[in-house]
Design an enzyme around this catalytic site. Structure first.
Site, PDB file in Angstrom:
ATOM      1  N   GLU A 141       1.025  -1.139  -0.317  1.00  0.00           N
ATOM      2  CA  GLU A 141      -0.084   0.000  -0.165  1.00  0.00           C
ATOM      3  C   GLU A 141       0.389   1.196  -0.327  1.00  0.00           C
ATOM      4  O   GLU A 141       0.993   1.812   0.633  1.00  0.00           O
ATOM      5  CB  GLU A 141      -1.296   0.070   0.990  1.00  0.00           C
ATOM      6  CG  GLU A 141      -2.126  -1.277   1.161  1.00  0.00           C
ATOM      7  CD  GLU A 141      -2.778  -1.464   2.550  1.00  0.00           C
ATOM      8  OE1 GLU A 141      -2.818  -0.593   3.182  1.00  0.00           O
ATOM      9  OE2 GLU A 141      -3.845  -2.252   2.313  1.00  0.00           O
ATOM     10  N   PRO A 187       4.068   5.693   5.381  1.00  0.00           N
ATOM     11  CA  PRO A 187       3.438   4.831   7.015  1.00  0.00           C
ATOM     12  C   PRO A 187       2.379   4.249   6.903  1.00  0.00           C
ATOM     13  O   PRO A 187       1.429   4.127   6.040  1.00  0.00           O
ATOM     14  CB  PRO A 187       2.766   6.103   8.178  1.00  0.00           C
ATOM     15  CG  PRO A 187       3.803   7.448   8.173  1.00  0.00           C
ATOM     16  CD  PRO A 187       4.288   7.313   6.484  1.00  0.00           C
ATOM     17  N   ASN A 188       2.153   3.117   7.089  1.00  0.00           N
ATOM     18  CA  ASN A 188       1.434   1.362   6.959  1.00  0.00           C
ATOM     19  C   ASN A 188       1.207   1.011   8.244  1.00  0.00           C
ATOM     20  O   ASN A 188       1.926   1.562   9.260  1.00  0.00           O
ATOM     21  CB  ASN A 188       2.094   0.779   5.978  1.00  0.00           C
ATOM     22  CG  ASN A 188       0.359   0.225   5.529  1.00  0.00           C
ATOM     23  OD1 ASN A 188       0.353  -0.876   6.171  1.00  0.00           O
ATOM     24  ND2 ASN A 188      -0.495   0.322   4.619  1.00  0.00           N
ATOM     25  N   HIS A 205     -18.086  -9.343   6.956  1.00  0.00           N
ATOM     26  CA  HIS A 205     -16.444  -8.963   6.563  1.00  0.00           C
ATOM     27  C   HIS A 205     -15.713  -9.919   7.787  1.00  0.00           C
ATOM     28  O   HIS A 205     -16.310  -9.746   9.315  1.00  0.00           O
ATOM     29  CB  HIS A 205     -16.762  -7.269   6.994  1.00  0.00           C
ATOM     30  CG  HIS A 205     -15.319  -6.970   7.167  1.00  0.00           C
ATOM     31  ND1 HIS A 205     -15.076  -6.127   8.122  1.00  0.00           N
ATOM     32  CD2 HIS A 205     -14.432  -6.973   6.025  1.00  0.00           C
ATOM     33  CE1 HIS A 205     -13.883  -6.082   8.339  1.00  0.00           C
ATOM     34  NE2 HIS A 205     -13.473  -6.195   6.356  1.00  0.00           N
ATOM     35  N   HIS A 206     -14.759 -10.301   7.553  1.00  0.00           N
ATOM     36  CA  HIS A 206     -13.897 -10.800   8.420  1.00  0.00           C
ATOM     37  C   HIS A 206     -12.767 -10.388   8.979  1.00  0.00           C
ATOM     38  O   HIS A 206     -11.810 -10.259   7.689  1.00  0.00           O
ATOM     39  CB  HIS A 206     -13.357 -12.600   7.960  1.00  0.00           C
ATOM     40  CG  HIS A 206     -14.457 -13.388   8.017  1.00  0.00           C
ATOM     41  ND1 HIS A 206     -14.479 -14.641   7.347  1.00  0.00           N
ATOM     42  CD2 HIS A 206     -15.831 -13.055   9.302  1.00  0.00           C
ATOM     43  CE1 HIS A 206     -15.837 -15.507   8.120  1.00  0.00           C
ATOM     44  NE2 HIS A 206     -16.294 -14.315   8.758  1.00  0.00           N
ATOM     45  N   HIS A 236      -7.786  -8.372   1.320  1.00  0.00           N
ATOM     46  CA  HIS A 236      -7.820  -7.408   1.536  1.00  0.00           C
ATOM     47  C   HIS A 236      -6.386  -7.517   2.760  1.00  0.00           C
ATOM     48  O   HIS A 236      -6.571  -8.277   3.463  1.00  0.00           O
ATOM     49  CB  HIS A 236      -8.382  -6.350   2.026  1.00  0.00           C
ATOM     50  CG  HIS A 236      -9.618  -5.559   1.286  1.00  0.00           C
ATOM     51  ND1 HIS A 236      -9.520  -4.712   0.986  1.00  0.00           N
ATOM     52  CD2 HIS A 236      -9.817  -6.170   0.969  1.00  0.00           C
ATOM     53  CE1 HIS A 236     -10.788  -4.075   0.368  1.00  0.00           C
ATOM     54  NE2 HIS A 236     -11.073  -5.881   0.356  1.00  0.00           N
ATOM     55  N   GLU A 237      -5.165  -6.989   2.012  1.00  0.00           N
ATOM     56  CA  GLU A 237      -4.056  -6.826   2.974  1.00  0.00           C
ATOM     57  C   GLU A 237      -3.101  -8.382   3.316  1.00  0.00           C
ATOM     58  O   GLU A 237      -2.307  -8.589   3.801  1.00  0.00           O
ATOM     59  CB  GLU A 237      -4.141  -6.763   4.660  1.00  0.00           C
ATOM     60  CG  GLU A 237      -4.617  -4.958   5.254  1.00  0.00           C
ATOM     61  CD  GLU A 237      -5.711  -4.775   5.047  1.00  0.00           C
ATOM     62  OE1 GLU A 237      -6.378  -3.328   4.488  1.00  0.00           O
ATOM     63  OE2 GLU A 237      -6.612  -5.797   5.755  1.00  0.00           O
ATOM     64  N   GLU A 277      -7.158  -7.020  -2.374  1.00  0.00           N
ATOM     65  CA  GLU A 277      -6.972  -5.678  -2.266  1.00  0.00           C
ATOM     66  C   GLU A 277      -5.103  -5.342  -2.799  1.00  0.00           C
ATOM     67  O   GLU A 277      -4.708  -5.303  -4.031  1.00  0.00           O
ATOM     68  CB  GLU A 277      -7.276  -5.169  -0.800  1.00  0.00           C
ATOM     69  CG  GLU A 277      -6.667  -3.499  -0.434  1.00  0.00           C
ATOM     70  CD  GLU A 277      -6.635  -3.259   0.630  1.00  0.00           C
ATOM     71  OE1 GLU A 277      -7.270  -1.844   0.706  1.00  0.00           O
ATOM     72  OE2 GLU A 277      -6.136  -3.599   1.919  1.00  0.00           O
ATOM     73  N   GLU A 301      -9.568   3.215  -0.863  1.00  0.00           N
ATOM     74  CA  GLU A 301      -9.582   4.069   0.480  1.00  0.00           C
ATOM     75  C   GLU A 301      -8.742   5.401   0.954  1.00  0.00           C
ATOM     76  O   GLU A 301      -8.622   6.211   1.936  1.00  0.00           O
ATOM     77  CB  GLU A 301      -9.787   2.805   1.675  1.00  0.00           C
ATOM     78  CG  GLU A 301      -8.089   2.141   1.869  1.00  0.00           C
ATOM     79  CD  GLU A 301      -8.327   1.048   2.916  1.00  0.00           C
ATOM     80  OE1 GLU A 301      -8.880   1.152   3.286  1.00  0.00           O
ATOM     81  OE2 GLU A 301      -6.938   0.658   2.219  1.00  0.00           O
TER      82      GLU A 301
END
Length: 704
Positions: A171, A192-193, A412-413, A482-483, A501, A507
């Protein structure tokens, strides 16, 4: 006599060093050469139409124990074969895909250890894939990889579209520069992340898009990443050589293998036309056919969701403002609601109503389950159980209401990075989904991984991601992770992996913004391995309209947000903005309602990475075509030929375009809609504002 024997031995040794093999692509534009250099070092090179793509580059692996598998080899055998098939994807950009290549397999034996390693090279018309193959053998049973030593020696200081090499996130904004400039730009490129681990001042990630000074487009990536660590690339910026760099585990090891075993494919896509990179199916073709006999339950999906309002700060995931929450001992019915919780029954019904009214398939709901209050950044193991709703979220009632409207709800988890906790609850969570009508799940891996010290892109996590997909299939559940690790074409084998993602999505427009050229680059990089859940469709580009404290804005015109449904391919597409905003622009929303998410054909009409992309796609099983065009901050005039339309037919083209005074910063919501009659002989010219674009729907005229 002794002298003659010595001469024979020397000649024999020399023949092994100079032994070379060559194989060409079916169209003969690409030539792969393999040879052993002095010391028995396996080496390959690649040319395109006689121009060097990869100069002689070394192959092999360094082991934690024992002699490295990088030298001391002799060629035991070599064989070639040709392969040509056409297969039908479960979903995709085209109805069928041709898998056509010539293959060279080299068997290498290391004299000192008697270990055997094969290298398979597949040369397609659009590039090369190669992998290591370790057959079952007494000399090599279990082994630990210290590092893979695959090289990509480039022919020049190419223009590169790169992300900082990182074990935990992709990201980042793409940096565009010469390779020689990577070192000097790395510090500012690393932003930053929630979880990040960079590894080198010249480390970059794949897919890596390159352009040579003489106009060659080159893409480096990997395919079929299974039971192996993710590959990044470390650049020797003096010699322009990229070398593989695998993600380590908590102990610093790069992989644990047992023969027989295979590495992922290393891929090189190359052309003198940028559009060929986008149209390539090489990565998919290097994956195995689907493992599932029944795929009827896997459905491309268009959805809205209770998500953007939380991202912008208008509402919250959490039900209360309490802290020091322990899931197994907290009674939420006794806690005071914060009044900003988005995932409440009445509000979700509003989204369901909107989806039903506009023929959308599903509604994503985030923040429905207990545990959201204070987990972020706390490295908590047990945050969510994935089955317990907040007091204001009625699972059964919403299941009933959505079903009555013909709408699905997407689960969603959020794992909070606690992978062992997710696996602890996984079967129960999937069964809960099946029992309550959820056919798809969006999973998340925000934050540092637990067990502590593991990375998002290591072998252990890659095995976990695949485990969740195969377990989900047992319950006929589609997965949008995602991630997680960026895709490598595994959706061919496991087509319930319907989205990922693994890049900066929409976002980030609420976190400061993506660069205006972002969506002109992602199809050349992130999308090479598979579709992205980019979440387009933002019509209210000023975030302060939802949250006065957030001064960010979406770096795009409204018209380009429509174009992304075509240029950012995915079988899972979100209409990401709020229904209240869409209701103010229903004329523009019509394109989102109409646009397909599965395709019979796709054609790249214009493309230049970092500048612009224009793509046309034909809807699955229908005569309708859709066109999308996106450009960078400079703006441009696009001219396209509609020769892809059926000859002799007339079409009504509805053009959703930037207004003359549109600008992604100054006037993003300025758009114009017009209808024109066109045929396959028509050429259209359309202005694209800075950070803008256009979208077109093409429907055959009635009675024609």
């Amino acid at each position: 006599m002794a002298g003659r024997v010595l001469v024979v031995l020397c000649l024999s040794w020399l023949s092994q060093q100079v032994r070379a093999e060559e194989i060409k692509s079916p169209n003969r534009n690409l030539t792969l050469n393999f040879s052993l250099q002095a010391g028995g070092v396996p080496t390959y090179s690649l040319t395109y139409k006689g121009r060097p793509v990869i100069k002689p580059s070394h192959l092999g692996l360094e082991l934690k124990n024992g002699q490295a598998l990088t030298n001391g080899f002799a060629v035991t055998s070599s064989k070639t074969r040709a392969f040509d098939e056409t297969w039908t994807p479960v979903w995709g950009e085209t109805k069928t895909i041709r898998n056509h290549y010539n293959e060279l397999t080299i068997t290498l034996t290391q004299a000192a250890t008697k270990r055997v390693m094969l290298v398979h090279f597949r040369v397609f018309d659009d590039g090369l894939g190669f992998r290591y193959d370790f057959p079952k053998q007494p000399e090599l049973a279990y082994f630990v990889v210290k590092e893979e030593r695959t090289q990509f020696a480039l022919a020049g200081d190419h223009k590169a579209f790169w992300l900082p090499g990182d074990y935990d996130t992709q990201e980042y904004s793409t940096t565009t520069s010469k390779l020689s400039e990577v070192r000097g730009l790395m510090k500012t490129a690393v932003t930053p992340n929630a979880s990040q681990t960079t590894f080198s001042p010249t480390g970059v990630q794949t897919p890596l898009m390159l352009k040579s000074q003489d106009g060659l487009y080159i893409n480096l990536h990997e395919a079929a990443l299974i039971d192996y660590s993710t590959m990044s690339l470390d650049l020797d910026d003096k010699n322009m050589v990229l070398e593989s760099h695998l993600t380590p585990d908590a102990q610093g090891n790069k992989g644990y293998l047992q023969t027989p075993c295979l590495s992922p494919w290393r891929t090189i896509i190359v052309s003198d036309r940028a559009g060929d990179i986008l149209e390539s199916k090489l990565v998919l073709n290097l994956n195995e056919p689907t493992k599932y006999k029944d795929v009827s339950w896997i459905k491309p999906t268009k959805y809205v969701g209770v998500w953007w309002e939380m991202i912008t700060g208008k509402s919250t995931w959490s039900y209360t403002n309490a802290t020091n929450i322990k899931l197994d001992s907290t009674d939420y019915s006794k806690l005071k609601p914060n009044g900003t919780h988005g995932a409440n029954t009445a509000h979700v019904k509003e989204y369901i109503d909107f989806a039903a009214q506009h023929h959308l398939d599903a509604v994503l709901v985030e923040g429905w389950n207990t545990g959201w209050e204070d987990w972020f950044g706390q490295s908590k193991d047990y945050v969510f159980d994935f089955v317990t709703p907040y007091p204001d979220f009625d699972v059964q009632e919403l299941h009933r209401y959505a079903a009555s409207k013909g709408v699905k709800i997407i689960m969603h988890h959020e794992t909070s990075g606690s992978v062992r906790n997710y696996e602890r609850h996984l079967d129960t969570a999937y069964k809960f989904m099946a029992d309550n009508g959820y056919s798809a799940v969006k999973s998340g891996y925000v934050g540092n991984i637990l067990p502590r010290g593991e990375h998002h892109y290591g072998q252990w996590l890659n095995n976990h991601y695949l485990y969740t997909i195969t377990e989900a299939a047992k319950y006929k559940i589609m997965v949008n992770a995602h991630e997680a690790v960026r895709p490598t074409g595994l959706a061919r084998t496991y087509p319930n992996l319907i989205g990922n993602e693994a890049a900066r999505g929409t976002e980030y427009e609420s976190f400061g913004g993506n660069n205006a050229d972002h969506t002109t680059i992602l199809p050349f990089t992130r999308l090479i391995g598979g579709p992205m859940d980019y979440t387009p469709g933002i019509f209210q580009t000023k975030i302060s309209a939802y949250n006065p404290q957030n001064t960010s804005f979406v770096h795009s015109t409204l018209a380009r947000q429509l174009a992304l449904y075509v240029t950012m391919y995915s079988p899972l597409q979100m209409a990401a903005d709020l229904p209240e905003t869409y209701n103010k622009h229903l004329d523009a929303f019509q394109f989102i309602e109409d646009v397909a998410v599965d395709w019979d054909d796709s054609k790249v009409l214009e493309a230049e990475p970092g500048d612009y992309i224009t793509i046309a796609r034909k809807a699955k099983g229908k005569p309708n075509w859709f066109v999308g065009s996106t450009c960078d901050e400079q703006g441009r005039t696009s001219t396209i030929n509609l020769g892809f339309l059926d000859p002799g037919k007339k079409y009504v083209a509805t053009v959703y375009a930037d207004a003359k005074d549109a600008h992604y910063e100054k006037n993003p919501q300025a758009y114009a809609i017009r209808k024109v009659s066109v045929t396959s002989k028509t050429k259209l010219t359309q202005y694209c504002a800075p950070g803008g674009g256009y979208a077109i729907s093409l429907v055959p005229s009635a009675g024609k």
